[in-house]
Write an enzyme that holds these catalytic residues in place. Structure first.
Site, PDB file in Angstrom:
ATOM      1  N   TYR A 163       0.800  -1.238   0.000  1.00  0.00           N
ATOM      2  CA  TYR A 163       0.000   0.000   0.000  1.00  0.00           C
ATOM      3  C   TYR A 163       0.832   1.287   0.000  1.00  0.00           C
ATOM      4  CZ  TYR A 163      -3.743  -3.279   1.070  1.00  0.00           C
ATOM      5  OH  TYR A 163      -4.638  -4.325   1.013  1.00  0.00           O
ATOM      6  N   HIS A 185      -8.860   1.232  -5.790  1.00  0.00           N
ATOM      7  CA  HIS A 185      -8.034   0.367  -4.946  1.00  0.00           C
ATOM      8  C   HIS A 185      -6.577   0.737  -5.169  1.00  0.00           C
ATOM      9  CE1 HIS A 185     -11.475  -2.056  -3.990  1.00  0.00           C
ATOM     10  NE2 HIS A 185     -11.779  -2.042  -5.287  1.00  0.00           N
TER      11      HIS A 185
END
Ligand code: DQA
Length: 169
Positions: free
Chosen positions: A47, A125
């Site tokens: 991430y 996302h």
């Protein structure tokens, strides 16, 4: 001589003072689902190292450049996200950008909230969910989203916002 119908008279009154009120700023709501508050320390190899605050500040600044208002909201609770979507209808948001995070793969209720209010939305996302575990390949949101951006890191939010702020969208 016949008078114009009331509606036509109203329309011509509106035309006489077009600059009287400034157009309301376009409002975009950015929703972040569970665990995204941990960005920066959460699995940075997946991430990245930016915090949620870094991302939100950048989006707010990007929005200001377009003369728009960007509001960001994160919750670890499905009901809180649903209620934020319901409130967005009253608050006249033009667009929603949502990373439903883990709820992507489980939440019919959050999807129903979005279709229920009828505000167009883009699904984002950070990671490429299709290159990850099979349970991440299905999204309850993609089929009803304007579009989905995944795998472009946090830039996906910027691109979604730029799209949402195009005057024709
Ligand atoms: C995520 C992907 C989801 O599968 C995961 O549950 C998340 C984050 C992403 O941004 O890549 O929490 O939505």
């Amino acid at each position: 001589m016949t008078k114009p119908p009331k509606s036509a008279a109203g329309a011509s009154r509106q035309r006489t003072k077009p600059q009287a009120s400034k157009a309301a700023a376009r409002r975009v709501l950015v929703l972040h689902g569970p665990n995204l508050n941990l960005l920066g320390t959460r699995e940075p190899h997946i991430y990245g190292s930016e915090t949620l605050d870094d991302i939100n500040q950048r989006l707010a600044q990007l929005g200001r450049g377009y003369g728009a208002v960007v509001e960001c909201f994160q919750s670890n609770h499905e009901g809180a996200l649903i209620e934020r979507v319901h409130a967005a209808k009253m608050q006249k948001y033009a667009y929603i950008i949502i990373n439903p995070a883990g709820y992507t793969h489980t939440s019919v209720a959050l999807r129903d909230a979005l279709t229920g209010v009828g505000i167009p939305f883009i699904e984002v996302h950070i990671s490429n969910v299709h290159a990850r575990e099979p349970f991440r390949h299905h999204s309850y949101f993609s089929a009803v989203a304007t579009g989905t951006i995944c795998g472009l890191g946090s830039r996906g939010y910027d691109l979604a916002l730029q799209f949402a702020l195009q005057p024709k969208n």
